[in-house]
Design an enzyme around this catalytic site. Sequence first.
Site, PDB file in Angstrom:
ATOM      1  N   LYS A  40      -5.404  -8.819 -12.899  1.00 19.73           N
ATOM      2  CA  LYS A  40      -6.337  -9.128 -11.810  1.00 19.73           C
ATOM      3  C   LYS A  40      -7.362  -7.993 -11.699  1.00 19.73           C
ATOM      4  O   LYS A  40      -6.973  -6.822 -11.717  1.00 19.73           O
ATOM      5  CB  LYS A  40      -5.544  -9.244 -10.504  1.00 19.73           C
ATOM      6  CG  LYS A  40      -6.419  -9.398  -9.276  1.00 19.73           C
ATOM      7  CD  LYS A  40      -5.613  -9.293  -7.989  1.00 19.73           C
ATOM      8  CE  LYS A  40      -6.522  -9.466  -6.795  1.00 19.73           C
ATOM      9  NZ  LYS A  40      -6.731  -8.462  -5.862  1.00 19.73           N
ATOM     10  N   LYS A  72       0.836  -1.210   0.000  1.00 19.81           N
ATOM     11  CA  LYS A  72       0.000   0.000   0.000  1.00 19.81           C
ATOM     12  C   LYS A  72       0.869   1.258   0.000  1.00 19.81           C
ATOM     13  O   LYS A  72       0.573   2.208  -0.702  1.00 19.81           O
ATOM     14  CB  LYS A  72      -0.956   0.000   1.197  1.00 19.81           C
ATOM     15  CG  LYS A  72      -2.124  -0.952   0.970  1.00 19.81           C
ATOM     16  CD  LYS A  72      -3.087  -0.943   2.128  1.00 19.81           C
ATOM     17  CE  LYS A  72      -4.239  -1.905   1.844  1.00 19.81           C
ATOM     18  NZ  LYS A  72      -5.043  -2.188   3.023  1.00 19.81           N
ATOM     19  N   LYS A  97     -10.258  -2.667  -7.877  1.00 18.74           N
ATOM     20  CA  LYS A  97     -10.695  -1.275  -7.998  1.00 18.74           C
ATOM     21  C   LYS A  97      -9.500  -0.334  -8.145  1.00 18.74           C
ATOM     22  O   LYS A  97      -9.632   0.748  -8.690  1.00 18.74           O
ATOM     23  CB  LYS A  97     -11.609  -0.859  -6.848  1.00 18.74           C
ATOM     24  CG  LYS A  97     -10.966  -0.923  -5.504  1.00 18.74           C
ATOM     25  CD  LYS A  97     -11.973  -0.628  -4.416  1.00 18.74           C
ATOM     26  CE  LYS A  97     -11.469  -1.052  -3.063  1.00 18.74           C
ATOM     27  NZ  LYS A  97     -11.160  -2.481  -2.930  1.00 18.74           N
TER      28      LYS A  97
HETATM   29  P1  ADP Z   1      -9.648  -4.796  -4.639  1.00 13.73           P
HETATM   30  O1  ADP Z   1      -8.467  -5.518  -5.246  1.00 13.73           O
HETATM   31  O2  ADP Z   1     -10.644  -4.401  -5.683  1.00 13.73           O
HETATM   32  O3  ADP Z   1      -9.213  -3.628  -3.781  1.00 13.73           O
HETATM   33  P2  ADP Z   1     -10.148  -6.095  -2.152  1.00 13.73           P
HETATM   34  O4  ADP Z   1      -8.673  -6.164  -1.894  1.00 13.73           O
HETATM   35  O5  ADP Z   1     -10.970  -5.131  -1.361  1.00 13.73           O
HETATM   36  O6  ADP Z   1     -10.370  -5.828  -3.719  1.00 13.73           O
HETATM   37  O7  ADP Z   1     -10.726  -7.561  -2.029  1.00 13.73           O
HETATM   38  C1  ADP Z   1     -11.868  -7.948  -1.299  1.00 13.73           C
HETATM   39  C2  ADP Z   1     -12.001  -9.461  -1.428  1.00 13.73           C
HETATM   40  O8  ADP Z   1     -12.221  -9.827  -2.808  1.00 13.73           O
HETATM   41  C3  ADP Z   1     -10.733 -10.212  -1.003  1.00 13.73           C
HETATM   42  O9  ADP Z   1     -11.109 -11.411  -0.342  1.00 13.73           O
HETATM   43  C4  ADP Z   1     -10.026 -10.516  -2.304  1.00 13.73           C
HETATM   44  O10 ADP Z   1      -9.199 -11.639  -2.231  1.00 13.73           O
HETATM   45  C5  ADP Z   1     -11.202 -10.718  -3.258  1.00 13.73           C
HETATM   46  N1  ADP Z   1     -10.816 -10.301  -4.627  1.00 13.73           N
HETATM   47  C6  ADP Z   1     -10.570  -9.040  -5.037  1.00 13.73           C
HETATM   48  N2  ADP Z   1     -10.258  -8.998  -6.343  1.00 13.73           N
HETATM   49  C7  ADP Z   1     -10.300 -10.283  -6.783  1.00 13.73           C
HETATM   50  C8  ADP Z   1     -10.079 -10.912  -8.063  1.00 13.73           C
HETATM   51  N3  ADP Z   1      -9.773 -10.197  -9.128  1.00 13.73           N
HETATM   52  N4  ADP Z   1     -10.207 -12.245  -8.145  1.00 13.73           N
HETATM   53  C9  ADP Z   1     -10.545 -12.994  -7.056  1.00 13.73           C
HETATM   54  N5  ADP Z   1     -10.784 -12.461  -5.831  1.00 13.73           N
HETATM   55  C10 ADP Z   1     -10.654 -11.131  -5.679  1.00 13.73           C
END
Ligand code: ADP
Length: 327
Positions: A196, A117, A199
């Site tokens: 991947k 981060k 957001k």
């Molecule tokens: P982002 O990457 O959009 O910030 P988060 O880190 O808030 O998403 O992830 C929230 C949950 O969704 C976590 O358990 C994460 O492992 C899952 N997740 C996020 N993006 C993906 C993805 N592209 N494929 C599979 N799982 C995901």
Amino acid sequence: MTQPSRRTRLLSGVQPSGKLHIGNYFGAIQQHIAMQEKGECYYFIANFHALTTINDAQQLREHTLDVALSYLALGLDPERAVFFRQSDVPEVTELAWILSSLTGMGLLERAHAYKDKVARGIPARVGLFYYPVLMAADILIYRPTHVPVGADQVQHVEMTRDMAGYFNNTYGDVFVMPEAQINEATKVVPGTDGQKMSKSYQNTIDIFAEGNALKKSVMGIVTDSTPVEDPKDPTTNTIFQLYSLVASEAETAAMAEKYRAGGYGYGAAKKELLGKLDAYFAPARARRKELEKNLDYVEQVLQNGAQRAREVAHQTMTDTRRACGLI
Ligand code: ADP
Ligand code: TRP
């Protein structure tokens, strides 16, 4: 992975940090909702954690409501699962302090999420560094056996076990050792650019998108320049990978066949994906619209959840305070 039994207690938190996308759904939410049939589930909206990245009150409120509406619309059953806002159980901040008093700096310095981060430009504040301690408190206070999370969160669950160990070794057994449970069925969901879905990369397809917004996301999926008539490899293709998440096995096999045969272009594949995605989330979109008309009900669900969560938290805190000499 240990298979959950009836006496399994699961706990997970979801950060209210933006609109939820289908990567979140297939990577996490779907599993959370399915588990409510199999064990006792505690799910919370991690708004304390979100304070490390969101400093706009209105935005935090909106995102918190968005997660609540999304989970309920996607099938979370508040009669089965305990669903609440993290900040409605403020005892976790007390437990985090107690755990931090036993935790070495080195453990936190090794946390990947913090380093990632900061590398992405998020200010290196104390809260961001301390984040895994709060997460450990979130988990340990509810004494879960399993913590369903994405692969990126496994290190945090391991750190939680370390902290539980420091406490139990110092003061006697108060905490249950939780196990991370990764959703192995779902690999990483690709975003519209093939990376991947996240957001942070602006490559998402929102779960509740519809009409033109949904169409724009799907039609914007980046493809290579293989001519329409050429055969194509479905396995490495984003459109196909997304399609396989929302279509039946037979439909997925049929699309794979068309890719391999040639004469089938990405434009046609995108149209099929759009139709399936639209239909897949249509019932959830309809439920969400109903819930939006009944925000008092949503608030009531969260408050009831907090009350049930606090009963467990209260018991753990009494044991904790007694063990370490605060009472
Ligand atoms: P982002 O990457 O959009 O910030 P988060 O880190 O808030 O998403 O992830 C929230 C949950 O969704 C976590 O358990 C994460 O492992 C899952 N997740 C996020 N993006 C993906 C993805 N592209 N494929 C599979 N799982 C995901
Ligand atoms: N850190 C998790 C994430 O970013 C959210 C979270 C906070 C969490 N507390 C938790 C997840 C406790 C599981 C258990 O996704």
